[in-house]
Design a protein around this motif. Structure first.
Motif, PDB file in Angstrom:
ATOM      1  N   GLY A   1      -2.954   5.902   0.729  1.00  0.00           N
ATOM      2  CA  GLY A   1      -4.374   5.658   0.922  1.00  0.00           C
ATOM      3  C   GLY A   1      -4.616   4.449   1.815  1.00  0.00           C
TER       4      GLY A   1
ATOM      5  N   ILE B   1       0.859  -1.179   0.000  1.00  0.00           N
ATOM      6  CA  ILE B   1       0.000   0.000   0.000  1.00  0.00           C
ATOM      7  C   ILE B   1       0.902   1.237   0.000  1.00  0.00           C
TER       8      ILE B   1
ATOM      9  N   LEU C   1      -7.221   0.821   2.371  1.00  0.00           N
ATOM     10  CA  LEU C   1      -8.163  -0.116   1.765  1.00  0.00           C
ATOM     11  C   LEU C   1      -9.433  -0.263   2.598  1.00  0.00           C
TER      12      LEU C   1
ATOM     13  N   VAL D   1      -6.820   4.725  -3.969  1.00  0.00           N
ATOM     14  CA  VAL D   1      -5.728   4.027  -3.284  1.00  0.00           C
ATOM     15  C   VAL D   1      -4.634   3.730  -4.304  1.00  0.00           C
TER      16      VAL D   1
END
Length: 200
Positions: A89, A86, A91, A108
């Motif tokens: 952003g 990641i 999830l 994201v």
């Protein structure tokens, strides 16, 4: 590209709202008396590539006549941390309220850790459809379906700029152009000098 995707999403929302009215039949003109969220999930990146940024966008639209409360978007199962990093952003994101007739957008940035076929499943959306609702309503976004994550070497070979290749080519080809030119220029200079002397 983003504008086109947004237009397509809004068109799908309109069609979904029309379908909702058709399902209600005779009571289509009556108020729904609850929130109803339509959600989409799609990629803003043209290709998914190993170790390169990949942008996912989520759009949530409340087509009901009441505010959706405690809305939660959860897509952690689609991108496990052992396969994806990641970058920016979250999830899993939460909104306290989405007013009727309004929409929210969330993006994201992820980075695939490996290459190969991958199934992009739907994200889960949960919310309370009204202030007096006691049960959480569960919905799902659209699912992009099965896609492919390119190996970085294959992507660079196919799509990346060939600046380095051209530099090497010019470096190798330069002697075959420069040396003959220098020989020609040298002989031309000698011939010009000799012709000038003879004329004098």
């Amino acid at each position: 590209m983003r504008v086109l995707l947004s237009v397509l999403f809004l068109a799908s929302v309109v069609f979904a709202a029309d379908d909702l009215k058709e399902e209600l039949g005779a009571s289509a003109t009556a108020p729904l008396d609850s929130a109803r969220i339509l959600a989409s999930k799609f990629s803003l990146s043209q290709y998914a590539v190993e170790n390169m940024d990949y942008v996912i966008q989520y759009n949530l639209y409340n087509v009901g006549d009441r505010a959706a409360l405690k809305v939660v978007l959860d897509d952690r199962n689609s991108f496990p941390t052992n396969s994806f990093e990641i970058v920016k952003g979250m999830l899993q994101v939460r909104w306290e309220k989405i007013a009727p007739g309004s929409n929210v957008t969330h993006s994201v940035i992820i980075r695939p850790r490996s290459f190969g076929a991958f199934n992009y499943t739907a994200a889960v959306v949960t919310y309370y459809p009204s202030e007096d609702a006691k049960e959480v309503k569960v919905g799902y976004t659209t699912a992009p379906g099965e896609g492919y994550i390119y190996r970085q070497k294959d992507y660079d070979r196919r799509f990346a700029t060939k600046f380095g290749t051209w530099v090497v080519f010019l470096f190798v080809a330069a002697p075959t152009i420069v040396i003959p030119y220098m020989l020609w220029y040298s002989s031309k200079s000698k011939y010009t000098n000799q012709s000038g002397k003879k004329q004098k």
